[in-house]
Write a protein that holds these residues in place. Structure first.
Motif, PDB file in Angstrom:
ATOM      1  N   ALA A 133       0.826  -1.205   0.000  1.00  0.00           N
ATOM      2  CA  ALA A 133       0.000   0.000   0.000  1.00  0.00           C
ATOM      3  C   ALA A 133       0.860   1.254   0.000  1.00  0.00           C
ATOM      4  N   GLN A 134       1.956   1.230   0.755  1.00  0.00           N
ATOM      5  CA  GLN A 134       2.848   2.395   0.770  1.00  0.00           C
ATOM      6  C   GLN A 134       3.418   2.655  -0.618  1.00  0.00           C
ATOM      7  N   THR A 135       3.832   1.588  -1.299  1.00  0.00           N
ATOM      8  CA  THR A 135       4.376   1.734  -2.652  1.00  0.00           C
ATOM      9  C   THR A 135       3.337   2.331  -3.596  1.00  0.00           C
ATOM     10  N   LEU A 136       2.109   1.834  -3.509  1.00  0.00           N
ATOM     11  CA  LEU A 136       1.060   2.323  -4.407  1.00  0.00           C
ATOM     12  C   LEU A 136       0.713   3.776  -4.105  1.00  0.00           C
ATOM     13  N   LEU A 137       0.690   4.157  -2.846  1.00  0.00           N
ATOM     14  CA  LEU A 137       0.410   5.543  -2.495  1.00  0.00           C
ATOM     15  C   LEU A 137       1.509   6.474  -2.999  1.00  0.00           C
ATOM     16  N   ALA A 138       2.763   6.028  -2.917  1.00  0.00           N
ATOM     17  CA  ALA A 138       3.873   6.832  -3.422  1.00  0.00           C
ATOM     18  C   ALA A 138       3.771   6.999  -4.933  1.00  0.00           C
ATOM     19  N   GLU A 139       3.353   5.935  -5.632  1.00  0.00           N
ATOM     20  CA  GLU A 139       3.196   6.013  -7.089  1.00  0.00           C
ATOM     21  C   GLU A 139       2.056   6.960  -7.454  1.00  0.00           C
ATOM     22  N   ARG A 140       0.968   6.907  -6.708  1.00  0.00           N
ATOM     23  CA  ARG A 140      -0.146   7.809  -6.987  1.00  0.00           C
ATOM     24  C   ARG A 140       0.271   9.261  -6.790  1.00  0.00           C
ATOM     25  N   ALA A 141       1.081   9.504  -5.770  1.00  0.00           N
ATOM     26  CA  ALA A 141       1.513  10.874  -5.487  1.00  0.00           C
ATOM     27  C   ALA A 141       2.396  11.435  -6.599  1.00  0.00           C
ATOM     28  N   ASP A 146      -0.041  13.507 -17.477  1.00  0.00           N
ATOM     29  CA  ASP A 146       0.404  12.579 -18.518  1.00  0.00           C
ATOM     30  C   ASP A 146      -0.095  11.173 -18.174  1.00  0.00           C
ATOM     31  N   PRO A 147      -0.912  10.541 -19.034  1.00  0.00           N
ATOM     32  CA  PRO A 147      -1.422   9.201 -18.719  1.00  0.00           C
ATOM     33  C   PRO A 147      -0.313   8.165 -18.555  1.00  0.00           C
ATOM     34  N   PHE A 148       0.849   8.427 -19.165  1.00  0.00           N
ATOM     35  CA  PHE A 148       1.948   7.470 -19.058  1.00  0.00           C
ATOM     36  C   PHE A 148       2.649   7.547 -17.697  1.00  0.00           C
ATOM     37  N   SER A 149       2.273   8.535 -16.872  1.00  0.00           N
ATOM     38  CA  SER A 149       2.831   8.604 -15.515  1.00  0.00           C
ATOM     39  C   SER A 149       2.074   7.690 -14.564  1.00  0.00           C
ATOM     40  N   ARG A 150       0.950   7.153 -15.010  1.00  0.00           N
ATOM     41  CA  ARG A 150       0.150   6.274 -14.164  1.00  0.00           C
ATOM     42  C   ARG A 150       0.740   4.863 -14.143  1.00  0.00           C
ATOM     43  N   ARG A 151       0.667   4.265 -12.967  1.00  0.00           N
ATOM     44  CA  ARG A 151       1.176   2.897 -12.830  1.00  0.00           C
ATOM     45  C   ARG A 151       0.119   2.025 -12.157  1.00  0.00           C
TER      46      ARG A 151
END
Length: 328
Positions: A133-141, A146-151
């Motif tokens: 969850a921490q990793t996903l929250l950091a990625e969202r932040a 740019d749609p390519f910034s989404r993971r």
């Protein structure tokens, strides 16, 4: 006494930097229901040249039960990252039958050893869920327009399955995260699998979240230092290593025959010389740090290949003291 030490390793003193030092709501050097007397601040270093005590925690209550509950809550809110401490051990002491019933004597620790040492109240499932969850929250932040910034694993058809590699309490393990079409997240760890849900909560530092996984719901706070994720919640605290496979590409599977200093200190003596045959558990060297002497023992049978320091030398934590050639 909150001390820089490792209770599960015979209370070996610890040194390092107080990367995170968070205290409960308290008074300092004056009467209060929760009082913390200390002489350190976040960012300070605990060195091998002084006592290992970080702070004194004092609580008051109208009854022993109230004081014990207040003490446990204050310890749960004490969060230290950067070095090992006895905070979780103290929580186990407070919860032990002998301490709760004021059956106090010098034999308390050996008598209650079964509930004091090597306790993991957080557990593997919650630790993995918190790290993911921490990793996903950091990625969202870090996402932008740019749609390519989404993971987030979106694709027009099929499901995205993402692999996470961890090390927990010395054991390597893998978890898989499946991005479902309805936006839900399915986290699988071995035979255990469940929906992972989390919401970020406001925090001055670290990652604070409302985490739900496998029937557990906890307010969890995490800090990550390199690959080590420090997990704190009301249940307790633990660490889990989130392995970056690319960063370790090409490394040897294991490092054989190295004996390193467990802390900064001075080499007092060696009891072996190059060429000596040693047995597993045999004392090899003595170090001095924080007013205590610590014996370094052989991890396996072998032959001493080389002594890398001399008695009287100051060494850093992790410094290789001597080499042993093993039969394997």
């Amino acid at each position: 006494r909150i001390c820089a030490e490792t209770p599960d390793n015979q209370f070996l003193p610890a040194t390092g930097r107080l990367d995170v030092y968070r205290k409960p709501a308290c008074t300092s050097f004056e009467r209060g229901a929760v009082r913390v007397d200390d002489g350190v601040r976040e960012g300070d270093a605990i060195s091998p040249f002084y006592d290992s005590m970080v702070a004194k925690l004092i609580v008051h209550g109208r009854t022993r039960a109230e004081a014990l509950a207040r003490l446990d809550a204050a310890l749960a809110q004490t969060r230290i990252v950067g070095l090992s401490t006895n905070v979780q051990f103290l929580r186990h002491v407070v919860a032990s039958p002998s301490f709760a019933q004021a059956n106090l004597d010098t034999a308390l620790i050996p008598r209650e050893a079964g509930v004091l040492f090597h306790q993991d109240k957080v557990g593997l499932n919650l630790a993995v869920a918190a790290a993911v969850a921490q990793t996903l929250l950091a990625e969202r932040a870090s996402e932008g327009k740019d749609p390519f910034s989404r993971r987030d694993g979106w694709r027009p058809h099929g499901l995205t399955v993402r692999r996470f590699d961890f090390e927990y309490q010395g054991e390597a393990l893998q978890a898989s995260l499946t991005y479902l079409h309805d936006g839900a997240l399915q986290l699988a760890l071995g035979e255990a699998s469940g929906l992972l849900a989390f919401d970020a909560l406001p925090a001055e530092n670290g990652t604070l979240m409302d985490l739900r996984f496998m029937g557990q719901r906890q307010t969890v706070q995490t800090w990550q230092r390199e690959e080590v994720v420090h997990v704190f919640c009301d249940l307790g605290a633990t660490t889990i290593i989130e392995i970056d496979a690319l960063a370790h590409a090409g490394e040897a599977a294991h490092d054989v025959g190295r004996l390193t200093a467990p802390m900064p200190g001075k080499v007092v003596s060696f009891s072996v010389k190059a060429g000596d045959v040693v047995k597993k558990g045999q004392p090899l060297a003595v170090m001095e740090a924080m007013k205590m002497e610590h014996t370094i023992a052989a991890p396996a049978d072998g032959t001493v290949a080389e002594l890398l320091y001399a008695p009287g030398d100051q060494v850093a934590e992790g410094a290789e003291l001597l080499k042993i050639a093993t039969a394997g």
